[in-house]
Design a protein around this motif. Sequence first.
Motif, PDB file in Angstrom:
ATOM      1  N   THR A 107      24.066  50.391 -11.062  1.00 29.13           N
ATOM      2  CA  THR A 107      25.008  49.672 -11.925  1.00 29.13           C
ATOM      3  C   THR A 107      24.323  48.873 -13.038  1.00 29.13           C
ATOM      4  N   ALA A 108      23.016  48.993 -13.183  1.00 29.22           N
ATOM      5  CA  ALA A 108      22.315  48.188 -14.188  1.00 29.22           C
ATOM      6  C   ALA A 108      21.355  49.034 -14.999  1.00 29.22           C
ATOM      7  N   GLY A 109      21.105  48.567 -16.201  1.00 25.82           N
ATOM      8  CA  GLY A 109      20.153  49.205 -17.101  1.00 25.82           C
ATOM      9  C   GLY A 109      19.746  48.196 -18.157  1.00 25.82           C
ATOM     10  N   HIS A 110      19.211  48.686 -19.245  1.00 27.73           N
ATOM     11  CA  HIS A 110      18.770  47.793 -20.318  1.00 27.73           C
ATOM     12  C   HIS A 110      19.363  48.232 -21.641  1.00 27.73           C
ATOM     13  N   ASP A 111      19.624  47.264 -22.490  1.00 28.49           N
ATOM     14  CA  ASP A 111      20.148  47.515 -23.822  1.00 28.49           C
ATOM     15  C   ASP A 111      19.032  48.140 -24.653  1.00 28.49           C
ATOM     16  N   VAL A 123      21.957  45.051 -18.937  1.00 27.71           N
ATOM     17  CA  VAL A 123      23.373  45.384 -19.038  1.00 27.71           C
ATOM     18  C   VAL A 123      23.812  45.950 -17.701  1.00 27.71           C
ATOM     19  N   VAL A 124      25.029  45.617 -17.299  1.00 27.46           N
ATOM     20  CA  VAL A 124      25.567  46.091 -16.026  1.00 27.46           C
ATOM     21  C   VAL A 124      26.984  46.600 -16.243  1.00 27.46           C
ATOM     22  N   ALA A 125      27.396  47.520 -15.383  1.00 28.64           N
ATOM     23  CA  ALA A 125      28.766  48.023 -15.387  1.00 28.64           C
ATOM     24  C   ALA A 125      29.053  48.573 -13.994  1.00 28.64           C
ATOM     25  N   PRO A 126      30.283  48.456 -13.522  1.00 28.19           N
ATOM     26  CA  PRO A 126      30.621  48.886 -12.162  1.00 28.19           C
ATOM     27  C   PRO A 126      30.624  50.405 -11.998  1.00 28.19           C
ATOM     28  N   ILE A 127      30.598  50.824 -10.747  1.00 25.14           N
ATOM     29  CA  ILE A 127      30.755  52.226 -10.370  1.00 25.14           C
ATOM     30  C   ILE A 127      31.934  52.295  -9.419  1.00 25.14           C
ATOM     31  N   VAL A 128      32.821  53.278  -9.639  1.00 28.76           N
ATOM     32  CA  VAL A 128      33.984  53.451  -8.766  1.00 28.76           C
ATOM     33  C   VAL A 128      34.027  54.894  -8.289  1.00 28.76           C
ATOM     34  N   LEU A 129      34.106  55.069  -6.978  1.00 32.70           N
ATOM     35  CA  LEU A 129      34.321  56.380  -6.369  1.00 32.70           C
ATOM     36  C   LEU A 129      35.734  56.368  -5.801  1.00 32.70           C
TER      37      LEU A 129
END
Length: 192
Positions: A107-111, A123-129
């Motif tokens: 759920t995380a990475g870099h700009d 930067v982060v964003a959710p994951i939905v299954l």
Amino acid sequence: MKLQRQTPGYVSRRIKIKRALWNITSAIFFRPFITKLFRPWRIALLKLFGADIKWDAEVYASVRIWAPWNLCMGHRACLGPDVICYNQDFVTLEDDAVVSQYSYLCTAGHDTSHMNTADSGLVVAPIVLRKKAWIGTRAFIGMGVEIGEGAVVGATASVYKDVEPWTVVGGNPAKSLKMRKLTKFNSRGGKF
């Protein structure tokens, strides 16, 4: 549904302390308890650390969870052996969603638009299954991705974009291979 990216920049001191407590607890009280007999014990520990998880969910002892408080698992959802759940943002597995062994939920990475340091650029964003989604072995699911209901991500696939419901995807980057059609079997193993 587009999952929203956030830019926290860094991990706060409060989160670092919670993570330290979780890592110690996990090493002593979670990971050594490997049999199905201890499944309720592992679920209880995750709940203690803030996970929203149903009692009939399955989390193997070898799973690595970054932040239990960012984990939501529905009925019969499963995180298989040696899954890495790098959930700086929320990871949600709805009812009957399965993540097979050695997969990575990130759920995380870099700009990439500026130079990154230890204190900025995260930067982060959710994951939905969604319900009945199935992630094959050694798959990678990137931040901000939604895997649709009943979709299948093939083994070793890398998914960076949403997967439509009841679609089978594979490859790197993952591409649609076919639509998933379920076949019903009777009690004797014959198709109907």
